[in-house]
Structures are given as structure tokens and as C-alpha cells.
Design a protein around this motif. Sequence first.
Motif, short mmCIF file in Angstrom:
data_model
loop_
_atom_site.label_atom_id
_atom_site.label_comp_id
_atom_site.label_asym_id
_atom_site.label_seq_id
_atom_site.Cartn_x
_atom_site.Cartn_y
_atom_site.Cartn_z
N SER A 162 2.93 53.41 45.39
CA SER A 162 3.25 52.03 45.46
C SER A 162 2.21 51.33 44.75
N LYS A 163 2.36 49.89 44.30
CA LYS A 163 1.51 49.46 43.61
C LYS A 163 0.89 48.49 44.58
N LEU A 164 1.48 48.30 45.87
CA LEU A 164 0.95 47.26 46.68
C LEU A 164 -0.36 47.57 47.19
N GLN A 175 5.74 41.02 40.29
CA GLN A 175 7.15 40.26 40.59
C GLN A 175 8.18 40.73 39.92
N GLY A 176 8.22 42.16 39.92
CA GLY A 176 9.50 43.08 39.73
C GLY A 176 9.91 43.21 38.39
N ALA A 177 8.81 43.04 37.45
CA ALA A 177 9.24 43.75 36.06
C ALA A 177 8.94 44.91 35.92
N PRO A 178 9.50 46.06 35.18
CA PRO A 178 9.23 47.24 34.95
C PRO A 178 7.93 47.53 34.26
N VAL A 276 -0.75 30.98 44.84
CA VAL A 276 0.58 31.50 44.36
C VAL A 276 1.11 31.74 45.90
N SER A 277 2.30 31.52 45.92
CA SER A 277 3.01 31.61 47.04
C SER A 277 3.88 32.87 47.44
N TRP A 278 3.09 33.92 46.74
CA TRP A 278 3.72 35.57 46.53
C TRP A 278 3.60 36.08 48.08
N ASN A 279 4.62 36.99 48.45
CA ASN A 279 4.58 37.87 49.45
C ASN A 279 4.96 39.20 48.92
N VAL A 280 4.61 40.01 49.73
CA VAL A 280 4.69 41.40 49.52
C VAL A 280 6.29 41.91 49.42
N GLN A 284 9.66 44.55 44.22
CA GLN A 284 10.90 45.23 44.49
C GLN A 284 11.07 46.13 43.36
N PRO A 285 10.19 47.40 43.48
CA PRO A 285 10.29 48.47 42.22
C PRO A 285 11.79 49.28 42.45
N LEU A 286 11.90 49.84 41.39
CA LEU A 286 13.11 50.79 41.22
C LEU A 286 12.76 52.02 42.14
N PRO A 287 13.88 52.83 42.81
CA PRO A 287 13.70 53.76 43.68
C PRO A 287 13.13 54.71 43.10
#
Length: 679
Positions: A162-164, A175-178, A276-280, A284-287
Motif C-alpha cells: 500500500s502506498k498510504l 488521487q487514483g491514477a495508475p 489540500v482537502s484529501w483523505n485516505v 482507491q488502487p486496483l485490487p
Amino acid sequence: MASTRIGKFELGEELGRGPMGKVYAATNTETGEQVVFRGFAQPEKVDQEHWAQAIQRFTDELTAAQRLDHPNIAKVLEFGEVDGLYYVATENFRGRNLRQLLDEKRHLEEEEANPIIEQLCHVIDYAATQRAVHGDLTPYNVMLLDDGTVKVINYGLGHIRSKLGSPYVAPEVLQGAPGDSRSDLHGVGALWFGMLVGQVPFRGENPEELGRAILGHRPPPASAARPHVQGIIEKLLEKNPDKRYDSGVMVINDLVSGTIPAGYEHSVIRPPAVTVSWNVHEYQPLPSVGDYKLEDTDVREIRERMAVTKEVCQLERVDVGKRLALAVAGLLVLGLLCDGVRQVSRRPRLQVVSLTGTVEVSTPLRKIWTPLGGGQLVGSADAVRTAGGASVTLRAFNGTRLKLDESSQLMVYTAGYDTESKSRSLACDLQQGRLWAKVRPAGGAKPPLEVHCRGSVVTVKGTVLGVSTSGETDGAEVECLEGQVTVGDGATETPVTAGKLAELFGGQLKGNVQDLTPETAELMKKLADELSGDSFGEVLRLALSTFEEKTIVAPLAGLASLTNVGGKSKADSQAIIVAHGSMMALTRAMELSTEYPQKVKLETLEGLELAEEGRERILNSFEGHKLESYKLVGSGYEIAARVKDSEHSLIVARDGKVEVVEEGQGKAAGKGDADAGGQ
């Protein structure tokens, strides 16, 4: 420690631990090559759709990584699955990772750091030409050899962690990009900054705070570096990938020439940090198989548990009664053998009995054809095909045997009992060629074999049959030597009795049912002998080794000298073990039935699909040579019997779980059961 072998790889010393658990040195026993070996098995209680997608990604990314052939990339030598164990074997070499070097020196001078960066840039550019992205460039994945050569490890496995919480992840990935090669270049910038400064460019007290810093904050200046290096690092760490370098060679050109990238001079005022109003939850990475927390996985331990299961289930040339007692002694629950208890999950499979010529198998996850070997297992949704002049015989969980003729292809829908769907049928789709089958008879409403072929459905209770198709039209031909089959399209059905042949088109009967020709009948008789069914003991062993269930397995070591169970005498302990083994054999016989019998004769076990010898040996394990009771409870069952111990303990099986009840509880538990379903 005894050696552990997985496929053709023999595990050696433990090298460390990573996102896939323990990492081992291993030897390819076919070539003698030394490799780095990682592996894992499917965890319990997974969402099957998510798991399938995760394995697909695992396969796709390793397939891309396996194409990489570069001196600065650790080569992926092989990956695959062996008996439910997924593995990766990569190049083995001596070196240490960048993290170890930084722990020793805290930070590096430019003359040490810059050559590392140049090699990483060459790696990223080469990988981009092969459409490969690493996705997890951290100090742990950058290895350094004694001569200064860089080796990047874990290409194809970057998605597992996980990148978190990682300070090296690119903003777009959060932000969800591959991610692409520019995302890897962002990682190079973060590594470069860390090497020169001694700390990461972005920091936070928790993953969410760190993610907001990566997305909104400017990195502090790498003040120890020359101005052009500071400018290059700042450009590499841009939030927008379009503003970064397009390639590694552009980074090297500016570094070697001492050029400060335009817009990154000290005199230029850079935009301030933004909130930035980002949250974990936006990450949303791919499975990925990394979603299943594999950090604590030990592939050696998993394989050894599997080996114990196989040894328990395949005891050869042992008296059947002793075999059952010993085999199931390895499955004792409720503290009979508490030490070393492990859980194993196995999927139902077909087993290769024999083959000739070129036979291949394809799994739904890998989608490539690989050679099928003797003794190998074929699971649900796998496909098998034979070349010209080739054939393969498969044995099913209940003793049914299938023979796939030359130039044929078969898709296995379900390979046996499934604990989720409760399906007990073997179902397959003959896509081309000819399939012969000798089906082990079974009672109940659900047929033990169902063959789909070009729009036709053939259901079988017990017979010798053949099904064939050209694979080019919706035509099919069904031949029945003995017993009876039913043919149709799933809605309409027509019986085909012994000695008959039916031609079908789209599931509908084409013309009349005909007699088998003498030549075909003779051929089928020979095949019937070739595909002779298994004995009860063989069927039981196969069922034990291929069932999809949670099985408690204890090591075999020490069973022979077992003298005491739960503080009991040696005689009582042995009586409990034998009774427990026989009761577990009964539970397996229940699952081998197409449906649970309504009644079972308590004195003879009539109603259960068991050979006479097997019945006698099982009943001999119980007091009075009989069961105490049998009944159906909801969608399950309960079987009770008395142990031949000094306390006349009651042993009860409920839906596959067996427990020994003390005498005081036993009478209460068994009261009134005799009339509930037993006879």
C-alpha cells in the motif's frame, strides 16, 4: 531443518521479509540456479471476485516484468502456481539495499548519490520502452552491489505494498491514477532528496497528513546540493506529472551539463504551499494481493502444512482401518493434539492419472497454456487441451474418471464439492473433440457428472459414456455403454439408455436414438476397463486431499508414539483416535454423496455410499459395532456413536466437525436420536 520443495524449487536460508512475507534463497533443482523465492496462498474468507482480480493483476504485472532484461534490473525468472501456492522466483545476487547504506551514513555526498540516480534513470527509460512501471521505488527496492552497480528489485510487485504512508509515492497515484514512468521519476526525486539531505522531502504524523503534504506542499530545498541539482530535484517532485521530466535521459543531460531547468532558478519565486482537502479514502488502487496483508506469510510454513496434509491423505500400502485411523488422527480437533495445529484451505481439484503426448492446461487467471504433468491437479474454471495423438485421464473427487481424447479441449466448470455453493457435481464443457467418462454411481437428486457440449447438456447418474463434437457447429454425439444418461438443452430431457447413441444439435435430438455399432461398443468396453473406478480407500484419500474446507492438521511426527489423549490411558486414547478417524471417514462419505441420505441403517451404514469392507472397518471402531444415531438437522446432519473406551464416551459429527463428549454429557446428547433418522 528438513528441506522444503515447491515445484522445482528447493528453499534454503531465509533472506528477509517483504510485502509478500518471508523471502528465501532457493535452488532450481532442474538447472541448479540460485534464486530469490517468495510465495503465498489464498487467505481464508476472501471475496472470490476481488481475489480473482488481484491474482489477474499479479499475473499481468509479472508478465510485463518478466520481459525486462537490463543489467540494473533484478530479473523475474519465473512465477506461477503450484498446488494453490503462488510464487515468484527472481535473480539472486549479493548486495545491500539503499536503506541500509543510509542507516549507516545518514546522508550521501553528490559523488555517491548521483551515479545511483543516473542508473535509476536508465532503468526507468528502459522499462518505459517495455510498458513496465515499478510503482514503488523506495530505498528498500534499490540494491547496491560492491562495484557500485544498482539493481532495482520487485519490478512487477510494486503494487503489492500500500502506498498510504509512503513518502515516495507520486501525487497522482494518491488521487487514483495508475501511474506511469513519470510517477517513477517522482520517486527518483524523493530518493535523491533523501540521499542528499538525510530525510524525506514530505512528512506527516499519519498517512492522511503525509498525503496532503505530498499533494500540496513544496519540498524544502536540498541545500547541500549544487543549484542545478536542487532545480532538477524540484522539477522531479512537481505535483503535476506534465511538469516533470518526460524521461530519465533528460534528467541525466541536465545533471551532466550542470543545467538548471528553466523556471527552477533560485531567483524564480515558486508557488506557495496549498492546503489540500484529501483523505485516505480517495486512494482507491486496483485490487492487489497486497490487500490481504501478506507481510506475515511464510511460504515454507505453508508448504510444510500442505505436505503434512498430503502425507496424511496419501498413506499407501497400509491396512485401510489403520490408514483411516492414522490419517484422521492428523485431523483431530478440540485439543486432542493441540501442539503445532495449523489451518489449511484446499480447493476441489481433478487429478491427472495418466497422459500421453502434449497436454496443456490454462487457468482463468494466467490465460496462457502451460504443460500439464502427471499427478498435477486441475481446478474449477481451468481448461485442458490435448494435441494430435495425445490424451489425458483425470480422476474426480468421487472416483469418476474422465479421458480426453486427442485434439480435444475441455473446460472444467466445477471440480467437486464447494462449501459456498454446496454443489457436489462435477460439471464440464467439452468445447472440441471427444470425452470418455466412467461415472461412479451415486444416489440423490443431483447427478455426479454434467457435460455441456455445443448447447447440449448431458446429465449422468452412473454409466460409461462418450461425448464428442467437432467444435465448429452446435452438433454433439452421445454414446452410452451402460446405465442411462439424459440429454437435452437444460429445459427438455431425453433418456439415452445402455447400448444407444444420440445425435444432438443445439440441445435437441437429431433423428432417433440409435444402437451403438459393435466397433464402438467394443471400444467403450476397453475404455471402461481402462477407466476402472477407485476403491473406497482411494476415493477417500483423494477427497481428503482435494476438499475445499478448513481442516485442522497436526504434524505426523509423534503420532506413532502417542500414548495419552487428554490425560486418558493409552487404551482409551487409542480407542478415541480410532473412533475419531472412523467418524471423520463418515463425514467425508457424506460429502461424497450427491445429497445427504434421509436415513442410514445404524448397524450396517446402509444408505451411505461405502464399500462393504469400509463399512465393516468403520463400524468396528464403535461400541456395539453400530452408530448410536443419525439425523438431518436443517441443511446439515448429525451422526453419533459410542467410543470403545472405559467411559463409553459419545463421539458426534455435525456437518463435518467431530467432537468427543464425556459420558455424562453423552447420554443427554444422544437421547432420542435413534428414531430421528437412523433405522
